[in-house]
Design a protein around this motif. Structure first.
Motif, short mmCIF file in Angstrom:
data_model
loop_
_atom_site.label_atom_id
_atom_site.label_comp_id
_atom_site.label_asym_id
_atom_site.label_seq_id
_atom_site.Cartn_x
_atom_site.Cartn_y
_atom_site.Cartn_z
N ALA A 53 -1.10 7.29 1.75
CA ALA A 53 -0.14 6.26 1.89
C ALA A 53 0.92 6.71 2.88
CB ALA A 53 0.67 5.95 0.56
N SER A 54 1.35 8.07 2.87
CA SER A 54 2.36 8.73 3.70
C SER A 54 1.64 8.39 5.15
CB SER A 54 2.50 9.98 3.71
OG SER A 54 3.34 10.54 4.65
N GLU A 55 0.57 8.98 5.69
CA GLU A 55 0.20 8.60 6.92
C GLU A 55 -0.13 7.03 7.37
OE1 GLU A 55 -3.68 9.85 9.68
OE2 GLU A 55 -2.93 11.27 8.17
N ARG A 56 -0.58 6.19 6.33
CA ARG A 56 -0.88 4.79 6.62
C ARG A 56 0.65 4.15 7.11
NH1 ARG A 56 -4.14 4.61 2.06
NH2 ARG A 56 -2.51 3.68 0.94
N ALA A 57 1.74 4.77 6.32
CA ALA A 57 3.05 4.24 6.47
C ALA A 57 3.50 4.40 7.99
CB ALA A 57 3.92 4.51 5.52
N MET A 58 3.10 5.70 8.34
CA MET A 58 3.67 6.33 9.67
C MET A 58 2.83 5.55 10.80
SD MET A 58 4.61 10.31 9.37
CE MET A 58 3.14 10.88 8.55
N LEU B 185 -2.93 11.73 16.19
CA LEU B 185 -3.89 12.49 15.47
C LEU B 185 -3.37 12.90 14.21
CD1 LEU B 185 -6.16 14.36 15.48
CD2 LEU B 185 -4.64 16.26 16.43
N GLY B 186 -3.93 12.41 13.06
CA GLY B 186 -3.53 12.43 11.69
C GLY B 186 -4.39 13.27 10.75
N GLU B 187 -4.03 13.96 9.84
CA GLU B 187 -5.10 14.81 9.19
C GLU B 187 -5.80 13.78 8.25
OE1 GLU B 187 -5.12 18.13 5.82
OE2 GLU B 187 -3.33 17.32 6.04
N GLU B 188 -5.40 12.64 7.78
CA GLU B 188 -6.29 12.10 7.21
C GLU B 188 -6.89 10.82 7.70
OE1 GLU B 188 -6.45 13.25 4.15
OE2 GLU B 188 -4.63 14.41 4.35
N TYR B 189 -6.54 10.35 8.75
CA TYR B 189 -7.21 9.28 9.45
C TYR B 189 -7.67 9.59 10.84
CZ TYR B 189 -5.97 6.74 5.17
OH TYR B 189 -5.71 6.27 3.98
N GLY B 190 -7.68 10.81 11.09
CA GLY B 190 -8.38 11.10 12.45
C GLY B 190 -7.49 10.79 13.68
N ALA B 191 -8.36 10.59 14.98
CA ALA B 191 -7.67 10.68 16.22
C ALA B 191 -7.86 9.05 16.37
CB ALA B 191 -8.54 11.47 17.03
N ASP C 184 1.09 15.21 9.87
CA ASP C 184 0.50 15.88 8.64
C ASP C 184 1.43 15.24 7.56
OD1 ASP C 184 -0.55 17.08 6.54
OD2 ASP C 184 -0.49 19.35 7.52
N PRO C 185 0.71 14.13 7.00
CA PRO C 185 1.45 13.24 5.89
C PRO C 185 1.96 14.08 4.83
CG PRO C 185 -0.94 12.95 5.63
CD PRO C 185 -0.58 13.98 7.03
N ILE C 186 1.34 15.21 4.24
CA ILE C 186 1.85 16.04 3.29
C ILE C 186 1.21 17.63 3.87
CG2 ILE C 186 2.08 16.89 1.02
CD1 ILE C 186 1.88 14.17 0.07
N VAL D 271 6.60 16.90 5.28
CA VAL D 271 6.02 16.10 6.09
C VAL D 271 6.07 16.53 7.53
CG1 VAL D 271 6.01 13.66 6.95
CG2 VAL D 271 6.37 14.08 4.75
N LEU D 272 5.10 16.56 8.42
CA LEU D 272 5.05 17.15 9.69
C LEU D 272 4.82 16.00 10.82
CD1 LEU D 272 3.06 20.36 9.40
CD2 LEU D 272 5.39 20.05 9.06
N ILE D 273 5.75 15.78 11.51
CA ILE D 273 5.92 14.76 12.79
C ILE D 273 5.85 15.46 13.99
CG2 ILE D 273 6.74 12.61 13.51
CD1 ILE D 273 7.72 12.14 10.62
N GLY D 274 4.92 15.55 14.69
CA GLY D 274 5.01 16.19 16.08
C GLY D 274 4.71 15.26 16.98
N LEU D 275 5.01 15.45 18.33
CA LEU D 275 4.77 14.66 19.64
C LEU D 275 4.51 15.72 20.77
CD1 LEU D 275 4.54 12.01 20.90
CD2 LEU D 275 7.06 12.21 21.69
#
Length: 271
Positions: A59-64, A78-84, A96-98, A113-117
């Motif tokens: 849910a964290s990654e979906r929200a972001m 690029l996210g851990e749960e839902y890929g590139a 990285d949502p958690i 929660v990790l948010i990189g650019l």
């Protein structure tokens, strides 16, 4: 940074920072709704071991991702749960949502929660957010600060510390392969204090000047993009165990100063 339209770099940086904080706020809401909740039901992503994931992660990654779709549709993700997800701007949000799902499951406040650019050269901005402690560590695009309920303070990595006086942290005592564990042990034997188990929070403590070294192995790009940006903005140094770029994951050596980094790197490379 590249863009289809020519924009003022300062204004563009301000927009990026504003969006990043919106992402962190959204992830806070999703993660805190299940942290220390009896409704938490972890799943196992691994067929052979235990690699947990929870609905809070997803849910964290979906929200972001939903915010990025609305606010930064040309950027890659690029996210851990839902890929590139491909983009056109030359910028990639690395999520990285958690980070520290095992700690999250145990009710320990060492996850984040990790948010990189990143651009083509590597991370340029990052947030390491710890919702339960109300601590947001931010670095890059002109910022190096800790924002919390107690106010905002600058992030400054500790300097003037030799390995014999250093505090060293890593997540797992095993630290990767047998060879990697042996290399880590050479450094640990020289450090004053070694502590385990803080996941991304160890990098935040390094940026804040409380920890001197973080050494890890077996990491993914989404584990390291935000911590690299935060540590570097605070004056620290982050490479792999050969002294090269670390944003692709694998082995990580983060240090508060160039001198301490060199001292630890020499021992890690002593094979």
């Amino acid at each position: 940074m590249t863009s289809a339209n020519k924009t003022n770099p300062v204004e563009e940086a301000e927009r990026i920072v504003a969006v990043a904080h919106r992402l962190a706020d959204a992830a806070r809401a999703e993660t805190m709704s299940l942290f220390r909740s009896p409704a938490l039901r972890p799943d196992n992503k691994s067929a052979t071991g235990f690699d947990p994931v929870t609905e809070a992660d997803r849910a964290s990654e979906r929200a972001m991702r939903a915010i990025l779709a609305a606010e930064r549709p040309e950027d890659a993700i690029l996210g851990e749960e839902y890929g590139a997800q491909a983009g056109r701007s030359g910028l990639t949000w690395v999520l990285d949502p958690i980070d520290g799902t095992r700690a999250f499951m145990a009710g320990a406040p060492s996850w984040g929660v990790l948010i990189g650019l990143s651009n083509a050269r590597g991370p340029i901005y990052g947030i390491v957010d710890q919702p339960h402690l109300d601590e947001r560590f931010e670095g890059g695009l002109g910022h190096a600060r800790l924002i919390s309920g107690r106010g905002t303070v600058p992030l400054r990595a500790r300097r003037g510390v030799a390995l014999a006086q250093a505090t060293l942290m890593t997540t797992y005592p095993e630290v990767g392969s047998p060879a990697e564990h042996a290399a880590f042990s050479r450094v640990a034997a020289r450090a004053r204090l070694v502590r385990y188990g803080l996941d991304c929070y160890a990098y935040a403590l390094l940026a804040a000047g409380h920890v001197d070294l973080v050494i890890e192995a077996g990491l993914q790009p989404y584990d390291v993009a935000a911590p690299i940006a935060v540590v570097q903005a605070a004056g620290g140094v982050v490479t792999d165990w050969r002294g090269g770029p670390a944003h692709g994951g694998g082995t990580i050596l983060a240090a508060g100063s160039q001198e301490l980094h060199a001292e630890a790197l020499a021992l890690l490379k002593d094979d």
